[in-house]
Motif scaffolding. Sequence first.
Motif, PDB file in Angstrom:
ATOM      1  N   GLN A   1       0.774  -1.226  -0.070  1.00  0.00           N
ATOM      2  CA  GLN A   1       0.052  -0.063   0.041  1.00  0.00           C
ATOM      3  C   GLN A   1       0.736   1.362  -0.175  1.00  0.00           C
ATOM      4  O   GLN A   1       2.093   1.134   0.322  1.00  0.00           O
TER       5      GLN A   1
ATOM      6  N   ILE B   1      -6.289   2.845   4.028  1.00  0.00           N
ATOM      7  CA  ILE B   1      -5.030   2.229   4.432  1.00  0.00           C
ATOM      8  C   ILE B   1      -4.028   2.665   5.433  1.00  0.00           C
ATOM      9  O   ILE B   1      -4.923   3.349   6.364  1.00  0.00           O
TER      10      ILE B   1
ATOM     11  N   GLU C   1      -5.119   7.338  -1.744  1.00  0.00           N
ATOM     12  CA  GLU C   1      -4.867   6.140  -0.857  1.00  0.00           C
ATOM     13  C   GLU C   1      -4.811   4.930  -1.973  1.00  0.00           C
ATOM     14  O   GLU C   1      -5.815   4.840  -2.720  1.00  0.00           O
ATOM     15  N   CYS C   2      -3.873   4.232  -1.736  1.00  0.00           N
ATOM     16  CA  CYS C   2      -3.576   2.928  -2.980  1.00  0.00           C
ATOM     17  C   CYS C   2      -3.348   1.506  -2.265  1.00  0.00           C
ATOM     18  O   CYS C   2      -2.613   1.427  -1.471  1.00  0.00           O
ATOM     19  N   HIS C   3      -3.817   0.705  -2.902  1.00  0.00           N
ATOM     20  CA  HIS C   3      -3.243  -0.667  -2.461  1.00  0.00           C
ATOM     21  C   HIS C   3      -2.656  -1.190  -3.636  1.00  0.00           C
ATOM     22  O   HIS C   3      -2.919  -0.905  -5.015  1.00  0.00           O
TER      23      HIS C   3
ATOM     24  N   GLY D   1      -0.904   1.148  -8.228  1.00  0.00           N
ATOM     25  CA  GLY D   1      -1.693   1.015  -6.917  1.00  0.00           C
ATOM     26  C   GLY D   1      -3.249   1.304  -7.495  1.00  0.00           C
ATOM     27  O   GLY D   1      -3.443   2.269  -8.433  1.00  0.00           O
TER      28      GLY D   1
END
Length: 184
Positions: free
Chosen positions: A67, A109, A122-124, A139
């Motif tokens: 993340q 996250i 916000e990224c996975h 992401g």
Amino acid sequence: MKVDVPWEHVHRLLGAGPVVLVTSHCRDRDNVMPAAWVTPLSTDPPLVGVAVHRQHLSHELIWRGEQFAINVPGRPLLEAVAKLGTVSGRDVGDKLTWAGLTSEEASEIDAPLIQECLASIECHVVNAVEVGDHTFFVGQVVAAKVEDEAFDETWLLEEEELRPLHHLGGTAYGVIEKRLEAKR
């Protein structure tokens, strides 16, 4: 007249986009690093990519934590952004505090967001590709927010303090002065 560009500066011809502060987290460790090699990749699903040198602590935390957050600083954060690029998180315990920035909790996250920034994404991590001496992390966006006065489908650019900071290369930065509308 056009002149030759040394190969080690070719990326600067393309890299005048916003500089971002990438925050990462794994276990009990947070880190932040400035990055100019970041790009949108897809709108459906919403994907963004960031290139991170494999020797950076952020690389290790993103790789293991899967993340990251992209934080978009404005003009007032010029000195903090430049300062963050001078040290490793391995040498400075809490880089955010060291640079005079405030962390805030993300909604989706574990990596922190930066309160003073204009926007955050916000990224996975959904993919990681080794490219030369960097890893290109892809992401999937799971949350995003922006200062209302700074953005309305695009950056408004009306107030200097609400304009994204752009990295031009080395210690050179800039801001876009004016929004132009093309005729259709």
